[in-house]
Design a protein around this motif. Structure first.
Motif, mmCIF file in Angstrom:
data_model
loop_
_atom_site.group_PDB
_atom_site.id
_atom_site.type_symbol
_atom_site.label_atom_id
_atom_site.label_comp_id
_atom_site.label_asym_id
_atom_site.label_seq_id
_atom_site.Cartn_x
_atom_site.Cartn_y
_atom_site.Cartn_z
ATOM 1 N N ILE A 288 1.978 -23.946 -94.886
ATOM 2 C CA ILE A 288 2.259 -23.743 -93.466
ATOM 3 C C ILE A 288 2.401 -25.084 -92.759
ATOM 4 N N ARG A 289 1.512 -26.033 -93.086
ATOM 5 C CA ARG A 289 1.616 -27.365 -92.481
ATOM 6 C C ARG A 289 2.938 -28.036 -92.849
ATOM 7 N N SER A 290 3.360 -27.869 -94.101
ATOM 8 C CA SER A 290 4.627 -28.487 -94.521
ATOM 9 C C SER A 290 5.812 -27.855 -93.787
ATOM 10 N N LEU A 291 5.757 -26.534 -93.536
ATOM 11 C CA LEU A 291 6.826 -25.882 -92.767
ATOM 12 C C LEU A 291 6.878 -26.411 -91.342
ATOM 13 N N ILE A 292 5.692 -26.531 -90.732
ATOM 14 C CA ILE A 292 5.633 -27.003 -89.356
ATOM 15 C C ILE A 292 6.141 -28.434 -89.253
ATOM 16 N N GLU A 293 5.805 -29.248 -90.257
ATOM 17 C CA GLU A 293 6.282 -30.633 -90.256
ATOM 18 C C GLU A 293 7.797 -30.709 -90.360
ATOM 19 N N LYS A 294 8.420 -29.699 -90.980
ATOM 20 C CA LYS A 294 9.871 -29.686 -91.100
ATOM 21 C C LYS A 294 10.555 -29.157 -89.842
ATOM 22 N N VAL A 295 9.812 -28.414 -89.028
ATOM 23 C CA VAL A 295 10.400 -27.806 -87.840
ATOM 24 C C VAL A 295 10.779 -28.872 -86.816
ATOM 25 N N GLU A 296 9.872 -29.844 -86.598
ATOM 26 C CA GLU A 296 10.114 -30.846 -85.558
ATOM 27 C C GLU A 296 11.393 -31.656 -85.792
ATOM 28 N N PRO A 297 11.606 -32.263 -86.984
ATOM 29 C CA PRO A 297 12.872 -32.994 -87.182
ATOM 30 C C PRO A 297 14.094 -32.082 -87.116
ATOM 31 N N ALA A 298 13.932 -30.812 -87.545
ATOM 32 C CA ALA A 298 15.057 -29.878 -87.459
ATOM 33 C C ALA A 298 15.436 -29.611 -86.008
ATOM 34 N N LEU A 299 14.417 -29.432 -85.154
ATOM 35 C CA LEU A 299 14.691 -29.195 -83.732
ATOM 36 C C LEU A 299 15.383 -30.388 -83.090
ATOM 37 N N TYR A 300 14.889 -31.585 -83.392
ATOM 38 C CA TYR A 300 15.503 -32.770 -82.799
ATOM 39 C C TYR A 300 16.900 -33.017 -83.371
ATOM 40 N N GLY A 301 17.114 -32.576 -84.601
ATOM 41 C CA GLY A 301 18.460 -32.657 -85.151
ATOM 42 C C GLY A 301 19.415 -31.750 -84.401
ATOM 43 N N VAL A 302 18.958 -30.526 -84.077
ATOM 44 C CA VAL A 302 19.784 -29.593 -83.304
ATOM 45 C C VAL A 302 20.043 -30.150 -81.911
ATOM 46 N N LEU A 303 18.993 -30.735 -81.296
ATOM 47 C CA LEU A 303 19.161 -31.334 -79.969
ATOM 48 C C LEU A 303 20.182 -32.469 -79.999
ATOM 49 N N SER A 304 20.127 -33.284 -81.043
ATOM 50 C CA SER A 304 21.076 -34.393 -81.170
ATOM 51 C C SER A 304 22.505 -33.876 -81.271
ATOM 52 N N MET A 305 22.703 -32.821 -82.066
ATOM 53 C CA MET A 305 24.034 -32.221 -82.184
ATOM 54 C C MET A 305 24.486 -31.641 -80.852
ATOM 55 N N MET A 306 23.536 -31.015 -80.131
ATOM 56 C CA MET A 306 23.874 -30.420 -78.842
ATOM 57 C C MET A 306 24.299 -31.486 -77.846
ATOM 58 N N ILE A 307 23.581 -32.608 -77.823
ATOM 59 C CA ILE A 307 23.926 -33.714 -76.920
ATOM 60 C C ILE A 307 25.295 -34.287 -77.291
ATOM 61 N N ALA A 308 25.555 -34.419 -78.596
ATOM 62 C CA ALA A 308 26.844 -34.949 -79.046
ATOM 63 C C ALA A 308 27.987 -34.045 -78.613
ATOM 64 N N VAL A 309 27.797 -32.712 -78.763
ATOM 65 C CA VAL A 309 28.836 -31.757 -78.347
ATOM 66 C C VAL A 309 29.060 -31.829 -76.839
ATOM 67 N N LEU A 310 27.959 -31.927 -76.088
ATOM 68 C CA LEU A 310 28.072 -31.980 -74.633
ATOM 69 C C LEU A 310 28.832 -33.222 -74.176
ATOM 70 N N PHE A 311 28.481 -34.364 -74.730
ATOM 71 C CA PHE A 311 29.160 -35.590 -74.325
ATOM 72 C C PHE A 311 30.619 -35.605 -74.792
ATOM 73 N N TYR A 312 30.875 -34.988 -75.952
ATOM 74 C CA TYR A 312 32.257 -34.941 -76.431
ATOM 75 C C TYR A 312 33.112 -34.075 -75.518
ATOM 76 N N THR A 313 32.532 -32.971 -75.053
ATOM 77 C CA THR A 313 33.285 -32.109 -74.130
ATOM 78 C C THR A 313 33.479 -32.786 -72.778
ATOM 79 N N LEU A 314 32.562 -33.686 -72.411
ATOM 80 C CA LEU A 314 32.750 -34.459 -71.182
ATOM 81 C C LEU A 314 33.861 -35.501 -71.349
ATOM 82 N N TYR A 315 33.920 -36.058 -72.541
ATOM 83 C CA TYR A 315 34.880 -37.139 -72.802
ATOM 84 C C TYR A 315 36.281 -36.608 -73.099
ATOM 85 N N LEU A 316 36.364 -35.439 -73.728
ATOM 86 C CA LEU A 316 37.650 -34.913 -74.189
ATOM 87 C C LEU A 316 38.667 -34.714 -73.071
#
Length: 325
Positions: A288-316
């Protein structure tokens, strides 16, 4: 199904076990617990006391606060074998482990999810109020594919509504007390099922003389573990050894298969199962601890992709407008 707070249930069970360890009678124990509880838990303890005074089995009494079906099965097995306190101690360990994992997961995902929905909301506002003005200066007829999707004014609103709807549905299921899966991947399910199986074997060991009788006794019960025991018992009746009969079960850990054979030959199955139960419990905690440890980087990875998409749509749109000049 009534929604039960794991933390409140575990605390109540701990108090019950502490009073029982000091030799307090069941009736006095329940009266004491009811006196000290407040609100919803007080009503539940009162209901439990009424059931106890009416002669209801202890496993049924505690099903008021222990709503997980597998845990109820374990309590029933412990009650039938005369080792209810041992079974209740195992149940409270699992409840506490689940609560710790749940609290840690909440702590990790609270702010990333908040940021995620804020970004979606900003994207939706941008798409509805800023995009139309920019799109009036861009000729989209010559563009297709991903650019067209990202430049659509309904892209972010639909995305936001999708995530919001999924969140509302999951929250509604949680409020109604619907049991979400305790495990996510196969290894998690294997550890959980193995823990339940080993626990019930250890609880029945002192009431039966050999492994075949233990499996037969367990198969006479009701629930998921009983169905598993029936399949094992049928294979043993067909002439297979206990190792081969158990090996066919996909969610029983391979270490248990070896220990069953050793325990059946040495006559120390109960002790081996009790020791292995603790090892499996520790491994579940680590998993369970190992799963939880994997959740945090996964969430920030999704956030990073979301920010990239948002800025790309602003720039496009700006890029397209400049290309047309």
């Amino acid at each position: 199904m009534v929604r039960t707070d794991f933390n409140s249930s575990a605390r109540l069970i701990q108090r019950f076990l502490r009073l029982q360890s000091r030799g307090v009678s069941l009736k006095t124990t329940m009266e004491t617990l009811e006196f000290h509880e407040r609100g919803n838990m007080k009503e539940k303890v009162h209901h439990m006391r009424m059931l106890l005074e009416s002669g209801t089995e202890l496993s049924q009494v505690f099903s008021v606060i222990v709503t997980n079906k597998q845990m109820q099965e374990m309590l029933h097995t412990a009650d039938q074998s005369g080792r209810f306190i041992d079974g209740l101690s195992q149940v409270v360990q699992v409840l506490e482990m689940r609560q710790r994992g749940k609290n840690e997961l909440k702590r990790l995902i609270r702010y990333p999810l908040l940021i995620f929905f804020i970004l979606l909301l900003l994207g939706m506002i941008y798409a509805l109020y800023i995009f139309p003005k920019l799109m009036g200066m861009v000729d989209l007829s010559s563009h297709s594919g991903v650019a067209t999707v990202l430049l659509s004014r309904w892209f972010f609103p639909i995305l936001f509504c999708t995530f919001f709807t999924v969140g509302v549905i999951l929250y509604g299921l949680h409020r109604r007390g619907t049991e979400l899966p305790f495990y996510i991947w196969k290894r998690g399910k294997t550890l959980y099922m193995t823990y339940l199986f080993v626990s019930e074997l250890s609880l029945l060991q002192k009431t039966e003389t050999n492994i075949r009788q233990i499996i037969s006794r367990l198969s006479d019960e009701e629930g998921e573990m009983a169905e598993l025991a029936k399949r094992i018992h049928q294979r043993m009746s067909d002439g297979k050894s206990i190792e081969d009969a158990t090996k066919s079960e996909p969610f029983i850990d391979y270490e248990v298969v070896s220990l069953l054979g050793v325990g059946a030959m040495s006559g120390e199955l109960g002790e081996l199962m009790s020791l292995h139960r603790e090892l499996v419990f520790e491994e579940m905690e680590q998993y369970i601890r190992s799963l939880i440890e994997k959740v945090e980087p996964a969430l920030y990875g999704v956030l990073s992709m979301m920010i990239a998409v948002l800025f790309y749509t602003l720039y496009l749109p700006v890029k397209l407008i400049m290309a047309q000049l």
